[in-house]
Design a protein around this motif. Structure first.
Motif, PDB file in Angstrom:
ATOM      1  N   VAL A   1       0.712  -1.258  -0.157  1.00 53.50           N
ATOM      2  CA  VAL A   1      -0.113   0.042  -0.091  1.00 53.50           C
ATOM      3  C   VAL A   1       0.773   1.166  -0.052  1.00 53.50           C
ATOM      4  CG1 VAL A   1      -1.608   1.410   1.429  1.00 53.50           C
ATOM      5  CG2 VAL A   1      -1.987  -1.062   1.142  1.00 53.50           C
ATOM      6  N   GLU A   2       0.430   2.382  -0.697  1.00 52.03           N
ATOM      7  CA  GLU A   2       0.995   3.531  -0.687  1.00 52.03           C
ATOM      8  C   GLU A   2       0.182   4.479   0.422  1.00 52.03           C
ATOM      9  OE1 GLU A   2       1.917   6.885  -4.233  1.00 52.03           O
ATOM     10  OE2 GLU A   2       2.267   4.769  -4.562  1.00 52.03           O
ATOM     11  N   ILE A   3       1.162   4.952   1.195  1.00 48.90           N
ATOM     12  CA  ILE A   3       0.435   5.707   2.397  1.00 48.90           C
ATOM     13  C   ILE A   3       0.565   7.260   2.204  1.00 48.90           C
ATOM     14  CG2 ILE A   3       0.520   6.494   4.829  1.00 48.90           C
ATOM     15  CD1 ILE A   3       1.527   3.680   5.140  1.00 48.90           C
ATOM     16  N   VAL A   4      -0.407   8.234   2.194  1.00 45.63           N
ATOM     17  CA  VAL A   4      -0.391   9.481   1.918  1.00 45.63           C
ATOM     18  C   VAL A   4      -0.941   9.984   3.315  1.00 45.63           C
ATOM     19  CG1 VAL A   4      -1.380  11.401   1.061  1.00 45.63           C
ATOM     20  CG2 VAL A   4      -0.946   9.321  -0.562  1.00 45.63           C
ATOM     21  N   SER A   5      -0.091  10.614   4.067  1.00 44.22           N
ATOM     22  CA  SER A   5      -0.062  10.868   5.564  1.00 44.22           C
ATOM     23  C   SER A   5      -0.347  12.532   5.674  1.00 44.22           C
ATOM     24  CB  SER A   5       1.051  10.510   6.243  1.00 44.22           C
ATOM     25  OG  SER A   5       1.472   9.065   5.939  1.00 44.22           O
ATOM     26  N   SER A   6      -1.460  12.705   6.184  1.00 40.40           N
ATOM     27  CA  SER A   6      -1.875  14.346   6.700  1.00 40.40           C
ATOM     28  C   SER A   6      -0.778  14.706   7.811  1.00 40.40           C
ATOM     29  CB  SER A   6      -3.258  14.466   7.059  1.00 40.40           C
ATOM     30  OG  SER A   6      -3.341  15.446   7.371  1.00 40.40           O
ATOM     31  N   MET A   7       0.035  15.840   7.347  1.00 37.50           N
ATOM     32  CA  MET A   7       0.989  16.372   8.418  1.00 37.50           C
ATOM     33  C   MET A   7       0.762  17.721   8.299  1.00 37.50           C
ATOM     34  SD  MET A   7       2.912  15.383  10.901  1.00 37.50           S
ATOM     35  CE  MET A   7       4.488  15.728  11.630  1.00 37.50           C
ATOM     36  N   PRO A   8       0.195  18.402   8.585  1.00 33.69           N
ATOM     37  CA  PRO A   8      -0.213  20.016   8.154  1.00 33.69           C
ATOM     38  C   PRO A   8       1.085  20.762   8.422  1.00 33.69           C
ATOM     39  CG  PRO A   8      -1.899  19.231   9.800  1.00 33.69           C
ATOM     40  CD  PRO A   8      -0.993  18.149   9.814  1.00 33.69           C
ATOM     41  N   CYS A   9       2.095  20.560   9.372  1.00 37.08           N
ATOM     42  CA  CYS A   9       3.335  21.482   9.428  1.00 37.08           C
ATOM     43  C   CYS A   9       4.288  20.475  10.025  1.00 37.08           C
ATOM     44  CB  CYS A   9       3.170  22.541  10.303  1.00 37.08           C
ATOM     45  SG  CYS A   9       4.182  23.632  10.240  1.00 37.08           S
ATOM     46  N   TYR A  10       5.589  20.803   9.825  1.00 37.42           N
ATOM     47  CA  TYR A  10       6.564  20.254  10.553  1.00 37.42           C
ATOM     48  C   TYR A  10       6.710  20.676  11.975  1.00 37.42           C
ATOM     49  CZ  TYR A  10       9.164  23.852   8.423  1.00 37.42           C
ATOM     50  OH  TYR A  10       9.521  25.416   7.912  1.00 37.42           O
ATOM     51  N   LEU A  11       6.008  21.666  12.482  1.00 42.03           N
ATOM     52  CA  LEU A  11       6.201  22.425  13.774  1.00 42.03           C
ATOM     53  C   LEU A  11       5.238  22.028  14.475  1.00 42.03           C
ATOM     54  CD1 LEU A  11       7.293  26.015  12.453  1.00 42.03           C
ATOM     55  CD2 LEU A  11       8.833  24.195  13.396  1.00 42.03           C
ATOM     56  N   GLU A  12       5.307  21.579  15.853  1.00 38.89           N
ATOM     57  CA  GLU A  12       4.362  21.257  16.771  1.00 38.89           C
ATOM     58  C   GLU A  12       3.196  22.007  16.844  1.00 38.89           C
ATOM     59  OE1 GLU A  12       3.997  18.716  21.209  1.00 38.89           O
ATOM     60  OE2 GLU A  12       6.013  19.616  20.400  1.00 38.89           O
ATOM     61  N   ASP A  13       3.342  23.249  17.030  1.00 38.49           N
ATOM     62  CA  ASP A  13       2.422  24.445  17.449  1.00 38.49           C
ATOM     63  C   ASP A  13       1.225  24.400  16.479  1.00 38.49           C
ATOM     64  OD1 ASP A  13       3.523  24.974  19.876  1.00 38.49           O
ATOM     65  OD2 ASP A  13       4.369  26.712  19.377  1.00 38.49           O
ATOM     66  N   ASN A  14       1.996  24.316  15.204  1.00 39.63           N
ATOM     67  CA  ASN A  14       0.996  24.518  13.981  1.00 39.63           C
ATOM     68  C   ASN A  14       0.113  23.204  13.879  1.00 39.63           C
ATOM     69  OD1 ASN A  14       2.047  26.982  13.561  1.00 39.63           O
ATOM     70  ND2 ASN A  14       3.464  26.440  11.807  1.00 39.63           N
ATOM     71  N   VAL A  15       0.617  21.919  14.302  1.00 41.87           N
ATOM     72  CA  VAL A  15      -0.258  20.887  14.195  1.00 41.87           C
ATOM     73  C   VAL A  15      -1.063  20.789  15.049  1.00 41.87           C
ATOM     74  CG1 VAL A  15      -0.006  18.268  14.160  1.00 41.87           C
ATOM     75  CG2 VAL A  15       1.595  19.495  12.828  1.00 41.87           C
TER      76      VAL A  15
END
Length: 315
Positions: A125-139
């Motif tokens: 399976v190919e996974i497409v992962s939602s990760m709105p930002c690489y910074l914790e506060d923004n997530v």
């Protein structure tokens, strides 16, 4: 503001389904998260889930559809108890080229779901992962406190299984945290790879930037902040006619948990079906050449560099 239909008419590029290579299956609106930008308003309180009967209809449709990718989404598709059955049966179909699962990552730490990364690896399976930002506060602002740490842990585990480090594909998704368009995809991808790599040793294949649709929970958020009119005007004013040739609705179909067919997942959220009937009594031939149902929300796909479930058109 001009309407989207006026924009299409002025460009002289009528929107019709002139191909079919992506079958997007929404397995329901149940989710462990309540993200601020969610166009479907998915969450733990939702109960809509695709039944085994509709899954079997989807399998019959896929088997007769020619060479396709199957893109599985939700809500959180992992919340549906039929997901592993669906993937297992899809893998038996020689015409299915790629099986994609869109994951919020955090659900893979939920009880009863921790086995899924290995299952995905075993079935290619190919996974497409939602990760709105690489910074914790923004997530945290988009998805809630504590989600960032769970995402990091799951990404590290996926890397250990070979996702993003070899043949198993792992992609991340960036959604803006406010009423603005994503920045250049290549630049954001480089930032993600440096920050996540340097801080956590995380690797992934590519980043998809997706503009937020002014519908669902994001629309409510815009209304509460008095930004809806400004955001929709910005989408219209920054739209480029060249993007009409690449919009995803030209070559995909979306099916909801009940088996109803839509031009895209966004029209699904708005309850605007592409045709009458359901996946059990419609064929690919019935869908070809049909005009796409449009609305002013479609400006989000043509604004700036363009936006689709596979990211920006400007690679």
């Amino acid at each position: 503001m001009r309407s989207f239909q006026e924009f299409v008419d002025g460009a002289g590029q009528p929107l019709v389904r002139d191909g079919f290579n992506v079958f997007q299956v929404n397995m329901g609106y149940v989710c462990n998260l309540r993200c601020r930008h969610c166009h479907l308003e998915a969450g733990p309180d939702r109960r809509e889930a695709m039944s085994r009967e509709v899954v079997d209809d989807c399998l019959r449709f896929a088997a007769a559809a020619g060479t396709i990718d199957v893109d599985i989404t939700g809500g959180a598709p992992e919340a549906n108890e039929n997901l592993t059955y669906f993937i297992g049966e899809l893998r038996r179909l020689p015409n299915v080229k790629r099986i994609i699962v869109r994951s919020n990552l955090a659900i893979l730490e939920e009880p009863g779901k921790t086995h899924l990364p290995e299952f995905f690896a075993d079935h290619g399976v190919e996974i497409v992962s939602s990760m709105p930002c690489y910074l914790e506060d923004n997530v945290a602002a988009q998805r809630g406190e504590g989600i960032y740490g769970k995402n990091i842990g799951v990404l590290q585990r996926l890397n250990e299984l070979g996702f993003g480090t070899g043949k198993l594909k792992l992609h991340l998704v960036y959604n803006p945290g406010g009423a603005y368009l994503p920045g250049p995809q290549a630049e954001l991808e480089a930032d993600y790879k440096k920050n996540l790599g340097d801080s956590f040793g995380i690797r992934f294949d590519s980043l998809f930037t997706i503009a937020n649709m002014p519908i669902g929970r994001f629309r409510s958020d815009l209304e509460d902040q008095g930004q809806l009119a400004g955001y929709t005007d910005m989408l219209a004013e920054s739209s480029n006619a060249r993007n009409l040739a690449q919009v995803m609705c030209r070559s995909q179909i979306s099916v909801d948990w009940q088996g109803r067919l839509f031009d895209c997942d966004f029209n699904q959220a708005l309850g605007q079906p592409a045709v009458e009937g359901t996946i059990g009594n419609v064929t690919v031939k019935d869908l070809m050449g049909l005009p796409i149902r449009c609305g002013d929300h479609c400006f989000a796909c043509t604004a700036g560099s363009g936006s689709s479930c596979q990211g920006s058109f400007d690679k």
